[in-house]
Design a protein around this motif. Structure first.
Motif, PDB file in Angstrom:
ATOM      1  N   UNK A   1       4.248   8.378   2.304  1.00 32.92           N
ATOM      2  CA  UNK A   1       3.834   7.770   3.557  1.00 32.92           C
ATOM      3  C   UNK A   1       4.335   8.644   4.704  1.00 32.92           C
ATOM      4  N   UNK A   2       3.458   8.855   5.672  1.00 29.25           N
ATOM      5  CA  UNK A   2       3.852   9.556   6.891  1.00 29.25           C
ATOM      6  C   UNK A   2       3.944   8.536   8.016  1.00 29.25           C
ATOM      7  N   UNK A   3       5.052   8.580   8.758  1.00 27.65           N
ATOM      8  CA  UNK A   3       5.217   7.725   9.927  1.00 27.65           C
ATOM      9  C   UNK A   3       5.612   8.573  11.120  1.00 27.65           C
ATOM     10  N   UNK A   4       5.301   8.101  12.313  1.00 21.92           N
ATOM     11  CA  UNK A   4       5.660   8.816  13.531  1.00 21.92           C
ATOM     12  C   UNK A   4       7.169   8.941  13.663  1.00 21.92           C
ATOM     13  N   UNK A   5       7.871   7.931  13.214  1.00 22.45           N
ATOM     14  CA  UNK A   5       9.327   7.914  13.389  1.00 22.45           C
ATOM     15  C   UNK A   5      10.044   8.852  12.425  1.00 22.45           C
TER      16      UNK A   5
ATOM     17  N   UNK B   1       7.207  12.731   6.971  1.00 20.89           N
ATOM     18  CA  UNK B   1       6.727  12.549   5.606  1.00 20.89           C
ATOM     19  C   UNK B   1       7.847  12.063   4.702  1.00 20.89           C
ATOM     20  N   UNK B   2       7.570  11.006   3.955  1.00 27.67           N
ATOM     21  CA  UNK B   2       8.593  10.387   3.113  1.00 27.67           C
ATOM     22  C   UNK B   2       8.755  11.131   1.791  1.00 27.67           C
ATOM     23  N   UNK B   3       9.812  10.774   1.082  1.00 26.20           N
ATOM     24  CA  UNK B   3       9.940  11.145  -0.321  1.00 26.20           C
ATOM     25  C   UNK B   3       8.878  10.386  -1.118  1.00 26.20           C
ATOM     26  N   UNK B   4       8.609  10.800  -2.362  1.00 27.81           N
ATOM     27  CA  UNK B   4       7.631  10.067  -3.165  1.00 27.81           C
ATOM     28  C   UNK B   4       7.978   8.584  -3.297  1.00 27.81           C
TER      29      UNK B   4
END
Length: 393
Positions: free
Chosen positions: A79-83, A86-89
Protein backbone atom coordinates in the motif's frame (compact mmCIF):
# COMPACT_ATOMS: atom_id res chain seq x y z
CA UNK A 1 2.47 -18.43 -31.11
CA UNK A 2 2.52 -21.77 -29.31
CA UNK A 3 -0.44 -23.94 -30.21
CA UNK A 4 -1.65 -27.36 -29.19
CA UNK A 5 -0.42 -30.33 -31.23
CA UNK A 6 -3.88 -31.10 -32.56
CA UNK A 7 -4.89 -27.46 -33.00
CA UNK A 8 -6.49 -27.74 -36.46
CA UNK A 9 -8.40 -30.90 -35.55
CA UNK A 10 -9.60 -29.32 -32.31
CA UNK A 11 -10.86 -26.27 -34.18
CA UNK A 12 -12.73 -28.43 -36.65
CA UNK A 13 -14.46 -30.28 -33.82
CA UNK A 14 -15.29 -27.03 -32.05
CA UNK A 15 -16.65 -25.42 -35.20
CA UNK A 16 -18.87 -28.42 -35.91
CA UNK A 17 -20.20 -29.15 -32.45
CA UNK A 18 -20.75 -25.55 -31.40
CA UNK A 19 -22.58 -24.34 -34.47
CA UNK A 20 -25.86 -24.23 -32.57
CA UNK A 21 -24.26 -22.55 -29.58
CA UNK A 22 -22.74 -19.82 -31.75
CA UNK A 23 -26.22 -18.93 -32.91
CA UNK A 24 -27.02 -17.88 -29.37
CA UNK A 25 -24.63 -14.93 -29.78
CA UNK A 26 -26.21 -12.28 -32.02
CA UNK A 27 -24.17 -10.11 -34.34
CA UNK A 28 -23.20 -6.85 -32.67
CA UNK A 29 -25.47 -3.93 -33.35
CA UNK A 30 -22.44 -1.68 -33.93
CA UNK A 31 -20.00 -2.14 -36.76
CA UNK A 32 -16.31 -2.50 -36.03
CA UNK A 33 -14.47 0.80 -36.25
CA UNK A 34 -12.30 1.94 -39.12
CA UNK A 35 -8.95 3.58 -38.26
CA UNK A 36 -9.64 6.84 -36.46
CA UNK A 37 -7.81 10.16 -36.86
CA UNK A 38 -5.05 11.23 -34.52
CA UNK A 39 -6.12 13.95 -32.10
CA UNK A 40 -4.37 16.18 -29.60
CA UNK A 41 -5.69 16.74 -26.11
CA UNK A 42 -4.52 18.90 -23.24
CA UNK A 43 -0.78 19.06 -22.52
CA UNK A 44 0.08 16.87 -19.55
CA UNK A 45 2.54 16.70 -16.69
CA UNK A 46 3.89 13.41 -15.37
CA UNK A 47 4.75 12.91 -11.71
CA UNK A 48 6.49 9.81 -10.38
CA UNK A 49 4.57 8.92 -7.24
CA UNK A 50 6.64 5.87 -6.37
CA UNK A 51 9.34 3.78 -8.05
CA UNK A 52 11.08 0.53 -7.21
CA UNK A 53 8.01 -1.64 -7.75
CA UNK A 54 8.73 -5.17 -9.03
CA UNK A 55 6.53 -5.73 -12.07
CA UNK A 56 3.43 -4.07 -10.61
CA UNK A 57 0.20 -5.36 -12.12
CA UNK A 58 -2.92 -3.91 -10.48
CA UNK A 59 -4.01 -1.12 -8.15
CA UNK A 60 -7.06 -0.05 -6.19
CA UNK A 61 -7.75 3.25 -4.43
CA UNK A 62 -8.75 3.00 -0.79
CA UNK A 63 -11.64 5.28 0.23
CA UNK A 64 -11.14 8.66 1.88
CA UNK A 65 -7.74 9.13 0.27
CA UNK A 66 -6.35 6.44 2.58
CA UNK A 67 -3.89 5.05 0.05
CA UNK A 68 -3.46 2.87 -3.02
CA UNK A 69 -3.16 -0.92 -2.94
CA UNK A 70 -0.63 -2.22 -5.49
CA UNK A 71 0.04 -5.81 -6.55
CA UNK A 72 3.48 -6.96 -7.68
CA UNK A 73 3.50 -9.98 -9.98
CA UNK A 74 6.07 -12.01 -7.96
CA UNK A 75 3.49 -12.22 -5.17
CA UNK A 76 3.47 -9.14 -2.94
CA UNK A 77 0.69 -6.69 -2.10
CA UNK A 78 1.70 -3.24 -0.88
CA UNK A 79 0.00 0.00 0.00
CA UNK A 80 1.20 3.49 -0.83
CA UNK A 81 0.08 6.37 1.37
CA UNK A 82 0.90 10.07 1.27
CA UNK A 83 2.07 9.95 4.86
CA UNK A 84 4.33 6.89 4.78
CA UNK A 85 5.10 6.19 1.14
CA UNK A 86 5.37 2.57 0.01
CA UNK A 87 4.75 -0.07 2.67
CA UNK A 88 6.43 -3.37 3.32
CA UNK A 89 4.57 -6.37 1.85
CA UNK A 90 1.15 -6.90 3.39
CA UNK A 91 0.92 -10.29 5.12
CA UNK A 92 -1.77 -12.88 4.48
CA UNK A 93 -1.53 -12.84 0.67
CA UNK A 94 -1.99 -16.31 -0.87
CA UNK A 95 0.91 -18.16 -2.45
CA UNK A 96 0.99 -17.46 -6.18
CA UNK A 97 2.55 -19.19 -9.17
CA UNK A 98 4.92 -16.55 -10.55
CA UNK A 99 5.89 -18.11 -13.84
CA UNK A 100 5.81 -16.48 -17.27
CA UNK A 101 2.81 -14.16 -17.33
CA UNK A 102 1.48 -15.53 -14.03
CA UNK A 103 1.73 -14.32 -10.46
CA UNK A 104 -0.23 -11.91 -8.29
CA UNK A 105 -2.33 -9.97 -10.80
CA UNK A 106 -5.46 -7.89 -10.27
CA UNK A 107 -6.87 -6.32 -7.09
CA UNK A 108 -10.33 -4.90 -6.38
CA UNK A 109 -12.22 -3.61 -3.35
CA UNK A 110 -15.57 -5.06 -2.35
CA UNK A 111 -18.49 -2.71 -3.06
CA UNK A 112 -19.18 -2.71 0.69
CA UNK A 113 -15.53 -2.16 1.64
CA UNK A 114 -16.50 0.44 4.26
CA UNK A 115 -18.27 -2.32 6.19
CA UNK A 116 -16.52 -5.54 5.18
CA UNK A 117 -12.98 -4.32 4.34
CA UNK A 118 -12.79 -7.16 1.82
CA UNK A 119 -10.01 -7.02 -0.78
CA UNK A 120 -10.29 -9.30 -3.82
CA UNK A 121 -7.17 -10.69 -5.48
CA UNK A 122 -6.81 -12.51 -8.81
CA UNK A 123 -3.70 -14.63 -9.21
CA UNK A 124 -2.11 -17.59 -10.95
CA UNK A 125 -2.28 -20.73 -8.83
CA UNK A 126 -0.31 -23.91 -9.45
CA UNK A 127 -2.66 -26.92 -9.65
CA UNK A 128 -0.26 -29.74 -10.55
CA UNK A 129 3.38 -30.19 -11.55
CA UNK A 130 2.85 -28.76 -15.02
CA UNK A 131 -0.26 -26.59 -15.00
CA UNK A 132 -1.69 -23.51 -13.35
CA UNK A 133 -4.78 -21.35 -13.76
CA UNK A 134 -6.45 -18.21 -12.45
CA UNK A 135 -7.91 -18.12 -8.95
CA UNK A 136 -9.88 -15.32 -7.28
CA UNK A 137 -10.44 -14.87 -3.57
CA UNK A 138 -10.75 -12.27 -0.85
CA UNK A 139 -9.40 -11.39 2.55
CA UNK A 140 -10.11 -8.71 5.14
CA UNK A 141 -7.70 -5.77 5.21
CA UNK A 142 -6.63 -4.80 8.72
CA UNK A 143 -7.27 -1.24 9.86
CA UNK A 144 -3.53 -0.56 10.05
CA UNK A 145 -3.11 -1.76 6.42
CA UNK A 146 -0.53 -4.41 7.31
CA UNK A 147 -2.50 -7.69 7.06
CA UNK A 148 -4.97 -9.48 4.87
CA UNK A 149 -6.85 -11.73 7.27
CA UNK A 150 -8.85 -14.90 6.61
CA UNK A 151 -8.12 -15.04 2.90
CA UNK A 152 -10.18 -17.64 1.04
CA UNK A 153 -10.56 -18.53 -2.65
CA UNK A 154 -14.07 -18.22 -4.07
CA UNK A 155 -13.44 -19.04 -7.75
CA UNK A 156 -11.04 -21.27 -9.65
CA UNK A 157 -10.64 -21.42 -13.41
CA UNK A 158 -11.08 -25.04 -14.47
CA UNK A 159 -9.56 -27.12 -15.87
CA UNK A 160 -6.03 -25.90 -15.20
CA UNK A 161 -4.22 -25.71 -18.54
CA UNK A 162 -1.71 -22.86 -18.43
CA UNK A 163 2.02 -23.42 -18.56
CA UNK A 164 2.65 -19.73 -17.87
CA UNK A 165 0.61 -17.89 -20.50
CA UNK A 166 -2.72 -16.12 -21.09
CA UNK A 167 -4.24 -15.96 -17.62
CA UNK A 168 -6.07 -12.69 -18.34
CA UNK A 169 -7.19 -11.43 -15.79
CA UNK A 170 -9.28 -8.45 -14.68
CA UNK A 171 -12.13 -8.06 -12.22
CA UNK A 172 -15.00 -5.58 -12.12
CA UNK A 173 -18.07 -5.30 -9.94
CA UNK A 174 -21.23 -4.09 -11.60
CA UNK A 175 -22.29 -0.53 -10.69
CA UNK A 176 -24.79 -1.81 -8.14
CA UNK A 177 -22.21 -4.06 -6.47
CA UNK A 178 -24.36 -7.16 -6.87
CA UNK A 179 -22.11 -9.25 -9.12
CA UNK A 180 -18.42 -9.74 -9.81
CA UNK A 181 -17.26 -10.16 -13.42
CA UNK A 182 -13.91 -11.79 -14.18
CA UNK A 183 -12.20 -11.77 -17.60
CA UNK A 184 -10.17 -14.95 -18.15
CA UNK A 185 -7.57 -15.86 -20.75
CA UNK A 186 -7.57 -19.12 -22.69
CA UNK A 187 -4.22 -20.25 -21.24
CA UNK A 188 -2.79 -20.27 -24.81
CA UNK A 189 -5.09 -23.18 -25.64
CA UNK A 190 -7.22 -21.49 -28.35
CA UNK A 191 -9.95 -24.12 -28.93
CA UNK A 192 -10.99 -23.97 -25.28
CA UNK A 193 -12.37 -20.45 -25.74
CA UNK A 194 -15.26 -22.05 -27.66
CA UNK A 195 -15.83 -24.91 -25.23
CA UNK A 196 -18.57 -24.22 -22.70
CA UNK A 197 -17.37 -26.94 -20.34
CA UNK A 198 -14.09 -25.00 -19.94
CA UNK A 199 -13.55 -21.66 -18.19
CA UNK A 200 -10.75 -20.65 -20.53
CA UNK A 201 -11.38 -17.62 -22.76
CA UNK A 202 -14.47 -16.52 -20.88
CA UNK A 203 -15.97 -13.62 -18.97
CA UNK A 204 -17.63 -15.12 -15.91
CA UNK A 205 -20.19 -13.66 -13.55
CA UNK A 206 -20.44 -14.68 -9.90
CA UNK A 207 -21.77 -13.24 -6.68
CA UNK A 208 -19.24 -11.59 -4.33
CA UNK A 209 -19.22 -14.80 -2.25
CA UNK A 210 -18.57 -16.99 -5.29
CA UNK A 211 -22.10 -18.28 -5.83
CA UNK A 212 -23.39 -18.55 -9.41
CA UNK A 213 -26.40 -16.34 -10.24
CA UNK A 214 -29.46 -18.26 -11.37
CA UNK A 215 -29.97 -16.05 -14.43
CA UNK A 216 -26.52 -16.62 -15.95
CA UNK A 217 -27.05 -17.55 -19.62
CA UNK A 218 -25.66 -21.12 -19.49
CA UNK A 219 -26.55 -22.08 -15.93
CA UNK A 220 -29.27 -24.53 -16.97
CA UNK A 221 -27.48 -25.88 -20.06
CA UNK A 222 -26.23 -29.42 -19.70
CA UNK A 223 -22.46 -29.71 -20.03
CA UNK A 224 -21.84 -25.96 -19.73
CA UNK A 225 -20.24 -24.09 -16.85
CA UNK A 226 -22.84 -21.97 -15.09
CA UNK A 227 -20.35 -19.19 -14.31
CA UNK A 228 -19.97 -18.24 -17.99
CA UNK A 229 -21.33 -14.84 -19.07
CA UNK A 230 -19.64 -14.61 -22.50
CA UNK A 231 -17.09 -16.66 -24.43
CA UNK A 232 -14.73 -16.70 -27.40
CA UNK A 233 -12.12 -14.44 -25.76
CA UNK A 234 -8.36 -14.78 -26.19
CA UNK A 235 -6.44 -13.00 -23.42
CA UNK A 236 -8.51 -10.15 -21.93
CA UNK A 237 -6.62 -7.86 -19.55
CA UNK A 238 -8.98 -4.88 -19.45
CA UNK A 239 -12.48 -4.83 -17.95
CA UNK A 240 -14.56 -1.76 -17.04
CA UNK A 241 -18.12 -0.46 -16.95
CA UNK A 242 -18.98 2.33 -19.37
CA UNK A 243 -20.47 5.01 -17.07
CA UNK A 244 -22.55 6.59 -19.86
CA UNK A 245 -24.15 3.45 -21.30
CA UNK A 246 -23.92 1.05 -18.32
CA UNK A 247 -22.25 -1.53 -20.57
CA UNK A 248 -19.39 -3.85 -19.63
CA UNK A 249 -16.38 -3.37 -21.92
CA UNK A 250 -13.46 -5.75 -22.35
CA UNK A 251 -10.03 -5.12 -23.88
CA UNK A 252 -8.22 -8.19 -25.13
CA UNK A 253 -4.99 -9.09 -26.84
CA UNK A 254 -5.21 -10.32 -30.39
CA UNK A 255 -2.49 -12.55 -31.82
CA UNK A 256 -0.38 -10.51 -34.29
CA UNK A 257 -2.84 -7.69 -34.93
CA UNK A 258 -6.46 -7.80 -33.92
CA UNK A 259 -6.38 -6.31 -30.41
CA UNK A 260 -10.05 -5.74 -29.58
CA UNK A 261 -12.44 -3.60 -27.59
CA UNK A 262 -15.62 -5.57 -27.01
CA UNK A 263 -18.98 -4.62 -25.53
CA UNK A 264 -20.06 -7.64 -23.51
CA UNK A 265 -23.51 -9.18 -23.89
CA UNK A 266 -24.85 -12.12 -21.92
CA UNK A 267 -24.35 -15.37 -23.81
CA UNK A 268 -22.47 -13.78 -26.71
CA UNK A 269 -19.62 -15.44 -28.58
CA UNK A 270 -16.71 -13.11 -29.46
CA UNK A 271 -15.17 -15.49 -31.94
CA UNK A 272 -11.70 -16.53 -30.87
CA UNK A 273 -10.14 -18.56 -32.43
CA UNK A 274 -12.68 -18.95 -35.27
CA UNK A 275 -12.93 -15.22 -36.02
CA UNK A 276 -10.07 -12.71 -35.67
CA UNK A 277 -8.59 -9.71 -37.46
CA UNK A 278 -5.11 -10.86 -36.45
CA UNK A 279 -2.53 -13.30 -37.76
CA UNK A 280 -0.47 -15.88 -35.95
CA UNK A 281 2.93 -14.84 -34.67
CA UNK A 282 4.42 -16.62 -37.68
CA UNK A 283 2.69 -14.06 -39.94
CA UNK A 284 0.29 -16.65 -41.34
CA UNK A 285 -3.51 -16.82 -40.85
CA UNK A 286 -4.66 -18.43 -37.62
CA UNK A 287 -5.63 -22.01 -38.58
CA UNK A 288 -9.37 -22.31 -39.10
CA UNK A 289 -10.05 -18.63 -38.44
CA UNK A 290 -12.05 -16.23 -40.60
CA UNK A 291 -10.74 -12.72 -41.29
CA UNK A 292 -14.26 -11.50 -42.11
CA UNK A 293 -17.42 -11.33 -39.96
CA UNK A 294 -19.34 -14.57 -39.46
CA UNK A 295 -22.92 -15.07 -38.43
CA UNK A 296 -23.22 -16.01 -34.79
CA UNK A 297 -20.15 -14.10 -33.60
CA UNK A 298 -20.28 -10.67 -32.00
CA UNK A 299 -17.97 -8.20 -33.71
CA UNK A 300 -15.67 -5.89 -31.73
CA UNK A 301 -16.57 -2.27 -31.21
CA UNK A 302 -13.02 -1.39 -32.28
CA UNK A 303 -9.88 -3.27 -33.23
CA UNK A 304 -6.28 -2.41 -34.02
CA UNK A 305 -4.84 -3.95 -37.19
CA UNK A 306 -1.37 -3.47 -35.66
CA UNK A 307 -1.44 -4.60 -32.03
CA UNK A 308 -0.37 -2.09 -29.39
CA UNK A 309 -0.72 -5.07 -26.97
CA UNK A 310 -3.51 -3.41 -25.01
CA UNK A 311 -3.75 -4.10 -21.30
CA UNK A 312 -6.20 -2.24 -19.09
CA UNK A 313 -8.99 0.28 -19.80
CA UNK A 314 -10.36 3.15 -17.70
CA UNK A 315 -13.20 5.53 -18.59
CA UNK A 316 -12.71 9.19 -17.73
CA UNK A 317 -15.90 10.28 -15.98
CA UNK A 318 -14.67 13.33 -14.08
CA UNK A 319 -15.06 17.10 -14.36
CA UNK A 320 -11.46 18.14 -13.61
CA UNK A 321 -10.26 17.91 -17.22
CA UNK A 322 -12.96 18.90 -19.73
CA UNK A 323 -10.71 17.87 -22.63
CA UNK A 324 -10.78 14.29 -21.40
CA UNK A 325 -14.54 14.01 -21.08
CA UNK A 326 -15.98 10.98 -22.91
CA UNK A 327 -12.55 9.40 -23.17
CA UNK A 328 -11.32 5.87 -22.63
CA UNK A 329 -7.70 5.43 -21.50
CA UNK A 330 -6.04 2.23 -22.73
CA UNK A 331 -2.70 0.87 -21.58
CA UNK A 332 -0.30 -0.45 -24.23
CA UNK A 333 2.51 -2.90 -23.49
CA UNK A 334 4.30 -3.45 -26.78
CA UNK A 335 3.89 0.12 -28.00
CA UNK A 336 4.73 1.49 -24.54
CA UNK A 337 2.11 4.20 -24.56
CA UNK A 338 -1.05 5.41 -22.90
CA UNK A 339 -3.76 5.55 -25.56
CA UNK A 340 -6.69 7.95 -25.20
CA UNK A 341 -9.76 7.17 -27.29
CA UNK A 342 -12.20 10.06 -27.71
CA UNK A 343 -15.90 9.31 -28.15
CA UNK A 344 -18.63 11.60 -29.43
CA UNK A 345 -20.86 12.81 -26.62
CA UNK A 346 -24.03 12.58 -28.72
CA UNK A 347 -23.83 9.26 -30.56
CA UNK A 348 -20.98 7.49 -28.75
CA UNK A 349 -18.96 6.96 -31.94
CA UNK A 350 -15.19 6.77 -31.73
CA UNK A 351 -13.81 9.98 -33.23
CA UNK A 352 -10.11 10.15 -32.38
CA UNK A 353 -7.03 8.55 -30.83
CA UNK A 354 -4.17 10.18 -28.95
CA UNK A 355 -0.90 8.59 -27.81
CA UNK A 356 0.57 9.75 -24.50
CA UNK A 357 3.74 8.85 -22.54
CA UNK A 358 5.50 7.46 -25.62
CA UNK A 359 8.72 9.24 -24.65
CA UNK A 360 8.87 7.28 -21.37
CA UNK A 361 9.34 3.99 -23.24
CA UNK A 362 7.66 1.96 -20.51
CA UNK A 363 5.04 -0.78 -20.70
CA UNK A 364 1.69 0.40 -19.32
CA UNK A 365 0.16 -2.33 -17.19
CA UNK A 366 -2.64 -0.64 -15.24
CA UNK A 367 -4.56 2.63 -15.57
CA UNK A 368 -7.02 4.06 -13.04
CA UNK A 369 -8.78 7.38 -12.61
CA UNK A 370 -7.93 8.74 -9.18
CA UNK A 371 -10.31 10.49 -6.79
CA UNK A 372 -8.49 13.74 -7.62
CA UNK A 373 -9.37 13.46 -11.33
CA UNK A 374 -5.81 12.59 -12.36
CA UNK A 375 -4.91 9.48 -14.35
CA UNK A 376 -2.71 6.99 -12.47
CA UNK A 377 -0.54 4.53 -14.36
CA UNK A 378 1.52 1.49 -13.38
CA UNK A 379 4.52 0.62 -15.55
CA UNK A 380 5.45 -3.04 -15.89
CA UNK A 381 9.16 -3.32 -15.22
CA UNK A 382 11.68 -4.71 -12.74
CA UNK A 383 11.83 -1.12 -11.52
CA UNK A 384 8.17 -0.33 -12.09
CA UNK A 385 6.61 3.01 -11.28
CA UNK A 386 3.33 4.53 -10.22
CA UNK A 387 2.81 7.69 -12.27
CA UNK A 388 0.30 10.51 -11.88
CA UNK A 389 -0.80 12.13 -15.13
CA UNK A 390 -2.63 15.43 -15.04
CA UNK A 391 -3.46 18.16 -17.51
CA UNK A 392 -1.30 21.24 -17.32
CA UNK A 393 -3.14 24.45 -16.32
Amino acid sequence: MRITKNFSLSLAIVATTLGLLAALAPLAGRAQSDPVPAIEGPAVSVETVVSGLEHPWGMAFLPNDAGILITERPGTLRVWTKENGLSAPISGVPKVHAQGQGGLLDVALAPDFFRSRRVYLAYAERRDKQHSATTVGFGVLSSDLTRLDAFRPIFRQEPALSTGQHYGVRMAFDPGGRDLYIALGENNQPPTAQQLDHLQGKVVRIRPDGMVPRDNPFRSQRGARGEIWSYGHRNPQGLAWNPWTNELWVAEHGPQGGDELNVIQAGANYGWPLRTEGLGYDGKPVPGASATPLEGFTEPLHYWSVSPAISVIAFYDRQEVPGWQYSLFVGALKEQALIRLQFDEEDGNLVGEERLLEDLQQRIRDVRIGPDGAVYVLTDDQNGQLLRIQAKP
